[in-house]
Design an enzyme around this catalytic site. Structure first.
Site, short mmCIF file in Angstrom:
data_model
loop_
_atom_site.label_atom_id
_atom_site.label_comp_id
_atom_site.label_asym_id
_atom_site.label_seq_id
_atom_site.Cartn_x
_atom_site.Cartn_y
_atom_site.Cartn_z
N HIS A 95 -49.79 -20.12 2.75
CA HIS A 95 -48.17 -20.80 2.86
C HIS A 95 -48.54 -22.06 1.43
O HIS A 95 -49.93 -22.85 1.64
CB HIS A 95 -47.88 -22.15 3.68
CG HIS A 95 -46.92 -22.66 3.91
ND1 HIS A 95 -45.53 -22.17 3.57
CD2 HIS A 95 -46.92 -23.97 3.41
CE1 HIS A 95 -44.90 -23.53 3.24
NE2 HIS A 95 -45.25 -23.85 3.31
N SER A 96 -47.82 -22.26 0.53
CA SER A 96 -48.00 -22.80 -0.65
C SER A 96 -49.42 -22.42 -0.94
O SER A 96 -49.23 -21.18 -1.76
CB SER A 96 -47.88 -24.20 0.12
OG SER A 96 -47.64 -25.52 -1.27
N MET A 97 -50.16 -23.26 -1.78
CA MET A 97 -51.32 -23.14 -2.01
C MET A 97 -51.92 -21.90 -1.59
O MET A 97 -52.79 -21.19 -2.20
CB MET A 97 -51.87 -24.75 -2.54
CG MET A 97 -53.33 -23.78 -3.56
SD MET A 97 -54.73 -25.08 -2.76
CE MET A 97 -55.57 -25.17 -1.35
N SER A 122 -45.88 -16.92 1.07
CA SER A 122 -44.61 -18.21 1.83
C SER A 122 -44.71 -19.79 1.39
O SER A 122 -45.59 -20.01 0.75
CB SER A 122 -45.17 -18.47 3.46
OG SER A 122 -43.98 -19.96 3.96
#
Length: 251
Positions: A95-97, A122
């Site tokens: 997720h994200s980074m 994500s």
């Protein structure tokens, strides 16, 4: 060759399932820690052994220095987990980074002959999509304001000065890593890629999410959920159901 101690340092098993035929590795967001994925592990331990990656500089690794560079982080993760990744059919969720780190670890895994079952990316724009962001150069108050805006860290912790002093160096390093990351268009993995995003995410437009299509030579799909950058908190049942459905088909 890495040792089991190194592996356990980098990847936490909250619900061990060593006899499972498949495994899922989860990569946290900037400022995030392995415990973020505890609920995922609890829900999916019947279909896969779930590992949550623990980056340096947080929780029990808070005295370590985070590298502040996505490539260096991916090198360290892969070196620590290489043997483990080849042991069973493997899926990544980031997720994200964490989506970007998962992508870079997947590249290293595939370069040595590994085959990833699927990469779930994500809450993150495609690796080749760049925005000029400067959170890592802001004051401590500026970083805290960003965290509150994104709602990615427990807001109660953000009001605790002692805890903030411990976690802010790692958070700043994470933002430096992701904000200085560059990836050439056309850089691909062989693994199928599933992109998940919130329909009101200020960090990732639908166009930026769609561009992940150009980073896989395998199949691609995009799923949009109601919510912002941390849509997966409110949409956890749907996301976990999606992961369960995929893992049940992995041979």
């Amino acid at each position: 060759m890495t040792t089991s101690t190194e592996e356990s340092l980098w990847a936490r098993r909250f619900h061990p399932a060593p006899d499972s035929a498949r495994q899922l590795f989860c990569f946290p967001h900037a400022g995030g820690s392995a415990s973020f994925y505890f609920p995922v592990s609890a829900q999916l331990s019947s279909v896969a052994e779930v590992f949550s990656v623990q980056y340096p500089g947080r929780q029990d690794r808070r005295r370590e220095t985070s590298p502040g560079d996505i490539g260096a982080m991916a090198d360290q993760v892969y070196e620590a987990l290489r043997e483990q990744l080849f042991a069973r059919p493997t899926t990544f969720f980031g997720h994200s980074m964490g989506a970007t780190i998962a992508f870079e670890v997947a590249r290293r895994f595939e370069a040595e002959g590994g085959e990833l079952s699927r990469l779930f990316a994500s809450g993150r724009r495609a690796p080749s999509r760049f925005r000029d962001e400067d959170v890592h150069r802001r004051s401590d108050d500026g970083i805290v304001a960003e965290l509150k805006l994104m709602s990615g860290t427990n807001t109660a912790l953000l009001g605790d000065e002692e805890i903030l002093r411990m976690i802010l160096p790692a958070i700043r390093s994470d933002y430096q890593a992701i904000e200085t990351y560059r990836c050439e268009p056309g850089t691909v993995v062989r693994a199928p890629v599933s992109v998940l995003t919130g329909d009101n995410d200020p960090k990732t437009s639908l166009d930026e999410a769609e561009d992940w299509r150009g980073h896989t030579s395998g199949s691609f799909d995009l799923k949009v959920f109601p919510g912002g950058h941390f849509y997966l908190t409110s949409q956890a049942p749907a996301v976990i159901a999606l992961l369960r459905e995929h893992l049940a088909t992995v041979a």
